[in-house]
Design an enzyme around this catalytic site. Structure first.
Site, PDB file in Angstrom:
ATOM      1  CE  LYS A 187      32.551  27.744  95.872  1.00 25.71           C
ATOM      2  NZ  LYS A 187      32.402  26.863  96.969  1.00 25.71           N
TER       3      LYS A 187
HETATM    4  C1  LIG Z   1      28.842  25.748  91.789  1.00 28.24           C
HETATM    5  C2  LIG Z   1      28.465  26.036  93.077  1.00 28.24           C
HETATM    6  N1  LIG Z   1      27.359  26.779  93.355  1.00 28.24           N
HETATM    7  C3  LIG Z   1      26.890  27.079  94.363  1.00 28.24           C
HETATM    8  C4  LIG Z   1      27.651  26.879  95.638  1.00 28.24           C
HETATM    9  C5  LIG Z   1      27.222  27.020  96.809  1.00 28.24           C
HETATM   10  O1  LIG Z   1      27.791  28.034  97.755  1.00 28.24           O
HETATM   11  P1  LIG Z   1      27.700  28.255  99.096  1.00 28.24           P
HETATM   12  O2  LIG Z   1      28.186  27.408  99.996  1.00 28.24           O
HETATM   13  O3  LIG Z   1      28.339  30.017  99.309  1.00 28.24           O
HETATM   14  O4  LIG Z   1      26.296  28.428  99.431  1.00 28.24           O
HETATM   15  C6  LIG Z   1      28.772  25.857  95.591  1.00 28.24           C
HETATM   16  C7  LIG Z   1      29.603  25.725  96.647  1.00 28.24           C
HETATM   17  O5  LIG Z   1      30.452  24.841  96.653  1.00 28.24           O
HETATM   18  C8  LIG Z   1      29.265  25.599  94.163  1.00 28.24           C
HETATM   19  O6  LIG Z   1      30.302  25.027  94.047  1.00 28.24           O
END
Ligand SMILES: Cc1ncc(COP(=O)(O)O)c(C=O)c1O
Length: 389
Positions: A187
């Site tokens: 990210k």
């Molecule tokens: C659009 C979206 N929402 C939520 C997430 C979840 O993030 P995390 O891995 O920090 O839980 C991601 C992860 O790639 C994502 O692309």
């Protein structure tokens, strides 16, 4: 088997270095490894950066979305509107409550949730909507807030891709009642794993702070510190979702670099867009005039009618030349789980289904060199020209 070159340009390479390493090492040397003063500092600086009253550090965006849904009191049998073009995390958190993620088609230009399709799917059971700021570009928040107001829905923004981004001059993180960010390895700000939820609402903030640490009342993390007390009260069955000081120390360094990293990604996006602008077989990402994208992803679309090869073949040819790419996303309604559980079929959601066939995400990360950038652009152009009709 095709030969695969050693990777010349990875899909992603985290912009972390000596400063992050030193910051993490200092926490290790301090002897306080879990949530503590660094997490509090990170939360405060993060809140100020996005213009929010409260920021609650969590160990993932998924955890943040879960806490946000808990805080609004989601219940079994409720429905939540979620775009189909997203990562499964956005919808799976709804299922944690035995509530139903109701999938929604996306806008053909932004690939963000289509507000009019969302409104068509509102029922008496709909409680919330989770817009995903796809690739880093904020959704049409005015239309979403309007639907939410008219139907009494709560808005929880999935901002996993969109730090920093803004809509009509307002930073994502201070637009809606609740916003969840991701600090996952790929990210735009990373702590390896991690996340943050922001809100203006004191009650929601209090509930999320409590539920991220076992449902224990105020300042549970302090119980092992000099100023804390051994006595605590469990007020609800909570979760283990806190962010650690090691992660937060890395996050603080990253936050300081956030604007600079975004400027690098924007410059890469501008380079690609210029390089590809005259190629008929390519369709380029467009950012609305009233918003700024975090440029987490550069999503290129292929005009397949101009080409003799498919998107997957383009990906394979790039791979053979040592270029990493990805696909964001395989729409949720095309996955076995969502079909089996909710009865969706591959042909549902015409826009998302069609667009899925023709997009790929190119490398875009702050440390990309000019030579790497040129190499990607040249090879994309060479491949599509060779496959032109
Ligand atoms: C659009 C979206 N929402 C939520 C997430 C979840 O993030 P995390 O891995 O920090 O839980 C991601 C992860 O790639 C994502 O692309």
């Amino acid at each position: 088997m095709s030969s695969v070159k050693e990777q010349v340009v990875p899909f992603h390479f985290a912009d972390v270095g000596e400063e992050e390493a030193q910051a993490a090492a200092a926490v290790v040397r301090s002897g306080w490894l879990t949530m503590g003063p660094k997490t509090i500092e990170f939360e405060q600086k993060f809140a100020a950066y996005v213009g929010a009253k409260h920021a609650i550090g969590v160990n993932s965006c998924t955890a943040g979305l879960h806490l946000a849904l808990d805080a609004i009191g989601l219940k079994q049998g409720d429905e939540v509107l979620v775009p189909t073009t997203t990562f499964t995390a956005t919808a799976e958190v709804v299922a944690y409550f035995k509530a139903k993620p109701v999938l929604v088609d996306v806008d053909p230009v932004s690939l963000c949730i289509d507000p009019s399709d969302a409104e068509r799917r509102v029922t008496a059971k709909t409680r919330a909507i989770i817009p995903v700021h796809y690739a880093g570009q904020p959704c049409d928040m005015e239309a979403i807030q309007d639907i939410a107001k008219r139907h009494g829905l709560r808005v929880i923004e999935d901002a996993a891709h969109s730090l920093p981004a803004s809509y009509r001059g307002v930073r994502v993180g201070s637009i809606s009642e609740l916003t969840a960010f991701s600090f996952y390895a790929t990210k735009t700000l990373t702590t390896g794993e991690g996340g943050m939820v922001t809100t203006e609402n004191d009650d929601l903030a209090l509930r999320m702070r409590m539920m991220r640490l076992h449902g224990i009342g105020r300042d549970a993390w302090k119980r092992y510190s000099a100023e804390g007390s051994w006595y605590y009260e469990v007020l609800d069955a909570g979760f283990k979702y806190n962010l650690t000081d090691i992660q937060s120390a890395i996050g603080l360094v990253q936050l300081d670099k956030c604007d600079k990293m975004r400027a690098s990604r924007k410059a890469i996006a501008d380079y690609y867009t210029k390089a590809f602008s005259t190629e008929r077989a390519l369709e380029l990402p467009v950012v609305g005039e009233d918003r700024e994208s975090a440029w987490h992803l550069y999503v290129l679309r292929l005009n397949l009618e101009e080409l003799t090869i498919s998107r997957s073949e383009v990906i394979e040819k790039l791979r053979e030349r040592g270029i990493g790419t990805s696909v964001h996303f395989i729409p949720l309604h095309m996955h076995p789980h969502y079909q089996k559980t909710y009865g969706y079929t591959a042909g549902d959601f015409p826009v998302a289904s069609k667009e899925y066939q023709r997009y790929l995400s190119l490398p875009i990360f702050p440390g990309m060199t000019a030579a790497q950038l040129e190499y990607v652009a040249e090879n994309v152009l060479e491949i599509v020209k060779a496959a032109g009709r």
